[in-house]
Write a protein that holds these residues in place. Sequence first.
Motif, PDB file in Angstrom:
ATOM      1  N   ARG A 116       0.833  -1.207   0.000  1.00 55.46           N
ATOM      2  CA  ARG A 116       0.000   0.000   0.000  1.00 55.46           C
ATOM      3  C   ARG A 116       0.868   1.259   0.000  1.00 55.46           C
ATOM      4  O   ARG A 116       0.567   2.235  -0.673  1.00 55.46           O
ATOM      5  N   MET A 117       1.971   1.224   0.766  1.00 58.82           N
ATOM      6  CA  MET A 117       2.873   2.369   0.793  1.00 58.82           C
ATOM      7  C   MET A 117       3.446   2.650  -0.592  1.00 58.82           C
ATOM      8  O   MET A 117       3.498   3.787  -1.044  1.00 58.82           O
ATOM      9  N   LEU A 118       3.866   1.601  -1.287  1.00 58.70           N
ATOM     10  CA  LEU A 118       4.449   1.774  -2.618  1.00 58.70           C
ATOM     11  C   LEU A 118       3.417   2.290  -3.612  1.00 58.70           C
ATOM     12  O   LEU A 118       3.701   3.162  -4.437  1.00 58.70           O
ATOM     13  N   ALA A 119       2.205   1.769  -3.523  1.00 54.62           N
ATOM     14  CA  ALA A 119       1.159   2.176  -4.460  1.00 54.62           C
ATOM     15  C   ALA A 119       0.782   3.642  -4.291  1.00 54.62           C
ATOM     16  O   ALA A 119       0.445   4.327  -5.269  1.00 54.62           O
ATOM     17  N   GLY A 120       0.845   4.142  -3.064  1.00 54.87           N
ATOM     18  CA  GLY A 120       0.454   5.532  -2.827  1.00 54.87           C
ATOM     19  C   GLY A 120       1.617   6.468  -2.592  1.00 54.87           C
ATOM     20  O   GLY A 120       1.412   7.616  -2.185  1.00 54.87           O
ATOM     21  N   PHE A 121       2.833   5.993  -2.862  1.00 55.86           N
ATOM     22  CA  PHE A 121       4.017   6.779  -2.521  1.00 55.86           C
ATOM     23  C   PHE A 121       4.046   8.112  -3.260  1.00 55.86           C
ATOM     24  O   PHE A 121       4.276   9.174  -2.673  1.00 55.86           O
ATOM     25  N   PRO A 163      13.175   8.121  -4.142  1.00 54.53           N
ATOM     26  CA  PRO A 163      12.233   7.036  -4.439  1.00 54.53           C
ATOM     27  C   PRO A 163      12.001   6.191  -3.182  1.00 54.53           C
ATOM     28  O   PRO A 163      12.742   6.307  -2.196  1.00 54.53           O
ATOM     29  N   PRO A 164      11.020   5.302  -3.206  1.00 54.38           N
ATOM     30  CA  PRO A 164      10.657   4.572  -1.983  1.00 54.38           C
ATOM     31  C   PRO A 164      11.685   3.551  -1.515  1.00 54.38           C
ATOM     32  O   PRO A 164      11.598   3.073  -0.381  1.00 54.38           O
ATOM     33  N   GLY A 165      12.669   3.217  -2.349  1.00 52.47           N
ATOM     34  CA  GLY A 165      13.682   2.260  -1.919  1.00 52.47           C
ATOM     35  C   GLY A 165      14.420   2.724  -0.685  1.00 52.47           C
ATOM     36  O   GLY A 165      14.800   1.916   0.175  1.00 52.47           O
ATOM     37  N   ALA A 166      14.646   4.030  -0.578  1.00 53.29           N
ATOM     38  CA  ALA A 166      15.363   4.566   0.584  1.00 53.29           C
ATOM     39  C   ALA A 166      14.581   4.320   1.868  1.00 53.29           C
ATOM     40  O   ALA A 166      15.137   3.894   2.890  1.00 53.29           O
ATOM     41  N   LEU A 167      13.288   4.583   1.845  1.00 54.37           N
ATOM     42  CA  LEU A 167      12.447   4.324   3.013  1.00 54.37           C
ATOM     43  C   LEU A 167      12.364   2.825   3.285  1.00 54.37           C
ATOM     44  O   LEU A 167      12.395   2.392   4.451  1.00 54.37           O
ATOM     45  N   ALA A 191      10.650  -3.098 -12.993  1.00 53.75           N
ATOM     46  CA  ALA A 191       9.349  -3.718 -13.247  1.00 53.75           C
ATOM     47  C   ALA A 191       8.641  -4.078 -11.944  1.00 53.75           C
ATOM     48  O   ALA A 191       7.417  -3.905 -11.813  1.00 53.75           O
ATOM     49  N   LEU A 192       9.388  -4.564 -10.956  1.00 50.87           N
ATOM     50  CA  LEU A 192       8.785  -4.904  -9.662  1.00 50.87           C
ATOM     51  C   LEU A 192       8.181  -3.671  -8.998  1.00 50.87           C
ATOM     52  O   LEU A 192       7.075  -3.726  -8.445  1.00 50.87           O
ATOM     53  N   PHE A 193       8.920  -2.554  -9.045  1.00 48.57           N
ATOM     54  CA  PHE A 193       8.391  -1.321  -8.460  1.00 48.57           C
ATOM     55  C   PHE A 193       7.168  -0.832  -9.227  1.00 48.57           C
ATOM     56  O   PHE A 193       6.204  -0.339  -8.621  1.00 48.57           O
ATOM     57  N   VAL A 194       7.196  -0.961 -10.553  1.00 50.37           N
ATOM     58  CA  VAL A 194       6.044  -0.535 -11.353  1.00 50.37           C
ATOM     59  C   VAL A 194       4.826  -1.389 -11.025  1.00 50.37           C
ATOM     60  O   VAL A 194       3.704  -0.876 -10.852  1.00 50.37           O
ATOM     61  N   LEU A 195       5.028  -2.695 -10.912  1.00 50.37           N
ATOM     62  CA  LEU A 195       3.922  -3.586 -10.574  1.00 50.37           C
ATOM     63  C   LEU A 195       3.363  -3.280  -9.192  1.00 50.37           C
ATOM     64  O   LEU A 195       2.163  -3.453  -8.937  1.00 50.37           O
ATOM     65  N   ALA A 196       4.231  -2.803  -8.299  1.00 45.85           N
ATOM     66  CA  ALA A 196       3.789  -2.445  -6.951  1.00 45.85           C
ATOM     67  C   ALA A 196       3.091  -1.089  -6.916  1.00 45.85           C
ATOM     68  O   ALA A 196       2.503  -0.720  -5.893  1.00 45.85           O
ATOM     69  N   GLY A 197       3.170  -0.338  -8.017  1.00 44.87           N
ATOM     70  CA  GLY A 197       2.448   0.929  -8.097  1.00 44.87           C
ATOM     71  C   GLY A 197       3.313   2.169  -8.135  1.00 44.87           C
ATOM     72  O   GLY A 197       2.790   3.286  -8.229  1.00 44.87           O
ATOM     73  N   PHE A 198       4.651   2.007  -8.059  1.00 43.57           N
ATOM     74  CA  PHE A 198       5.525   3.175  -8.121  1.00 43.57           C
ATOM     75  C   PHE A 198       6.231   3.235  -9.467  1.00 43.57           C
ATOM     76  O   PHE A 198       6.905   2.287  -9.858  1.00 43.57           O
ATOM     77  N   ARG A 199       6.054   4.373 -10.137  1.00 42.76           N
ATOM     78  CA  ARG A 199       6.723   4.596 -11.418  1.00 42.76           C
ATOM     79  C   ARG A 199       7.771   5.687 -11.215  1.00 42.76           C
ATOM     80  O   ARG A 199       7.424   6.816 -10.883  1.00 42.76           O
ATOM     81  N   TRP A 246       9.583   7.588 -13.105  1.00 42.14           N
ATOM     82  CA  TRP A 246       9.474   8.841 -13.849  1.00 42.14           C
ATOM     83  C   TRP A 246       8.380   9.750 -13.294  1.00 42.14           C
ATOM     84  O   TRP A 246       8.532  10.968 -13.288  1.00 42.14           O
ATOM     85  N   GLU A 247       7.295   9.162 -12.797  1.00 43.15           N
ATOM     86  CA  GLU A 247       6.246   9.977 -12.182  1.00 43.15           C
ATOM     87  C   GLU A 247       6.730  10.548 -10.849  1.00 43.15           C
ATOM     88  O   GLU A 247       6.445  11.711 -10.520  1.00 43.15           O
ATOM     89  N   GLY A 248       7.463   9.735 -10.094  1.00 44.54           N
ATOM     90  CA  GLY A 248       8.010  10.219  -8.835  1.00 44.54           C
ATOM     91  C   GLY A 248       8.983  11.366  -9.050  1.00 44.54           C
ATOM     92  O   GLY A 248       8.951  12.361  -8.322  1.00 44.54           O
ATOM     93  N   TYR A 249       9.815  11.246 -10.065  1.00 49.32           N
ATOM     94  CA  TYR A 249      10.781  12.313 -10.343  1.00 49.32           C
ATOM     95  C   TYR A 249      10.071  13.611 -10.704  1.00 49.32           C
ATOM     96  O   TYR A 249      10.467  14.697 -10.263  1.00 49.32           O
ATOM     97  N   ASP A 250       9.015  13.521 -11.480  1.00 50.37           N
ATOM     98  CA  ASP A 250       8.260  14.719 -11.864  1.00 50.37           C
ATOM     99  C   ASP A 250       7.709  15.428 -10.625  1.00 50.37           C
ATOM    100  O   ASP A 250       7.763  16.661 -10.523  1.00 50.37           O
ATOM    101  N   ARG A 251       7.203  14.657  -9.666  1.00 48.81           N
ATOM    102  CA  ARG A 251       6.696  15.254  -8.429  1.00 48.81           C
ATOM    103  C   ARG A 251       7.823  15.811  -7.559  1.00 48.81           C
ATOM    104  O   ARG A 251       7.656  16.842  -6.897  1.00 48.81           O
ATOM    105  N   VAL A 252       8.972  15.128  -7.565  1.00 51.09           N
ATOM    106  CA  VAL A 252      10.094  15.575  -6.742  1.00 51.09           C
ATOM    107  C   VAL A 252      10.606  16.931  -7.195  1.00 51.09           C
ATOM    108  O   VAL A 252      10.978  17.771  -6.363  1.00 51.09           O
TER     109      VAL A 252
END
Length: 466
Positions: A143-148, A168-172, A311-319, A321-327
Amino acid sequence: MRPEAAVRRPPVTSRAIPKDRGDLLVLAVEAMLLGAAVAVGLVLNRRDVGLHADAAPLYATWRPHLGWGTPLAVLVAVVVLGPGLRWARTARWGPLLAAGWLAAVAWTLSLALIDGWSAGLARRLTAQAEYLHEVPGVGDIPRMLAGFTDRILDFQPDSWSTHTAGHPPGALLVFVWLDRIGLGGGAAAALCCVLVGATAAVSVPVTLRALGAAEAARAVLPFLVLLPGAVWLGASGDAVFTGVVAAGLALLAVRGPLAALAGGLLLGFALHLSYGFVLVGALALAVLALRRDRRRAALLAATAGVAAVTALFVLAGFRWWEGYDRVVERYYQGWATDRPYAYWVWANLAALLLSAGPALGPALRRAVLAARVHLSGAGAPGGGGGPVARVIALGPTVLLPAAAALAVAAADLSGMSKAEVERIWLPFAVWLLVAAAHLPAPARRWWLAAQALTALAVNHLLLTVS
């Protein structure tokens, strides 16, 4: 057969470079750059310009102090500068790597303990801006990854803390996983950062040896042990980042597709530790180009590893490139709006000098001169090879620092790294210091002493912030 005897590529050395005063001139330029950054920083802070760094160009506070880590740090430095340097030239490889890692751990811990156990380690990662602040709230990892990504932007009720939002969420995840295995809390997290960060003192020499530069690996190892940047390795999340990136690159260098695949998996995870690690691609390509065999197979295996993690992160809901745009948007919601690019674009380089140490400039100078000597010789009759082959023939002690310098320059010019870079540069600083192999052997002890004195001065004059 010993690996040293199997080297096919002659190393690029500094023997043909004239012994002039160039190193001292470069050292003087470094001193002027650092002095200018400190002086201008003091003026701008007095004018309330908004540097948000009390001891610019470092993110720290002026506070001269001693601690019970002081004699320990001095003792480690003396041991490395004395028997350590001699042992690095003659010891068996396995014991040397083990001793190098232990010495790097001791150096990092002793520097941290100058600030005391609590301020230097136990409470270092417990501030509101740090990852540990968010760990108790992560009950369900999927859930954390999907809504990160939705929680990156600031000024909303569930915004991530500063460091969590900026990565990205890997650090957390690293700190969540530590908590899940019973290593929660500030002290355990800090010690884990130190232990992982110190592995760079092993991974970088392993890479050099695998790429046919065994002598350079031995020469560089003491510089990695007494790294001035250890001030920030103990303790920050960037210590983990440094260790992961270095290990991933080392695995790309050693033989076998499985090792390259493992290296790709680590570098793929590193890409999800920091957005800036897209720049590690320059180092990865340099390592692959320098391999003596099966470069294409290693490239395919490493690419597969990076793709699998992504691919694993994308399947979990984190992309990513989208995270970078928000950052990028979050970055300019904070201090980045105030911090002047015109100061930090060059003051960042002064911070790099304090993180990598004063030996950096002379080492890079000698690497450049060695490359010029080599390329001029390659152009002579019998030199042979095309332009790409001649560049690859420069060897790891030239190409790896060049790739790291390119990554630092790109990050610096992007404007996405204004201040607080002394820790951000760490994953690249350890590769820049590969150029230390070009420093003349008789002078290495003096340059290494200057490295140690830099770290001791920083940690005794300033209270650093990770």
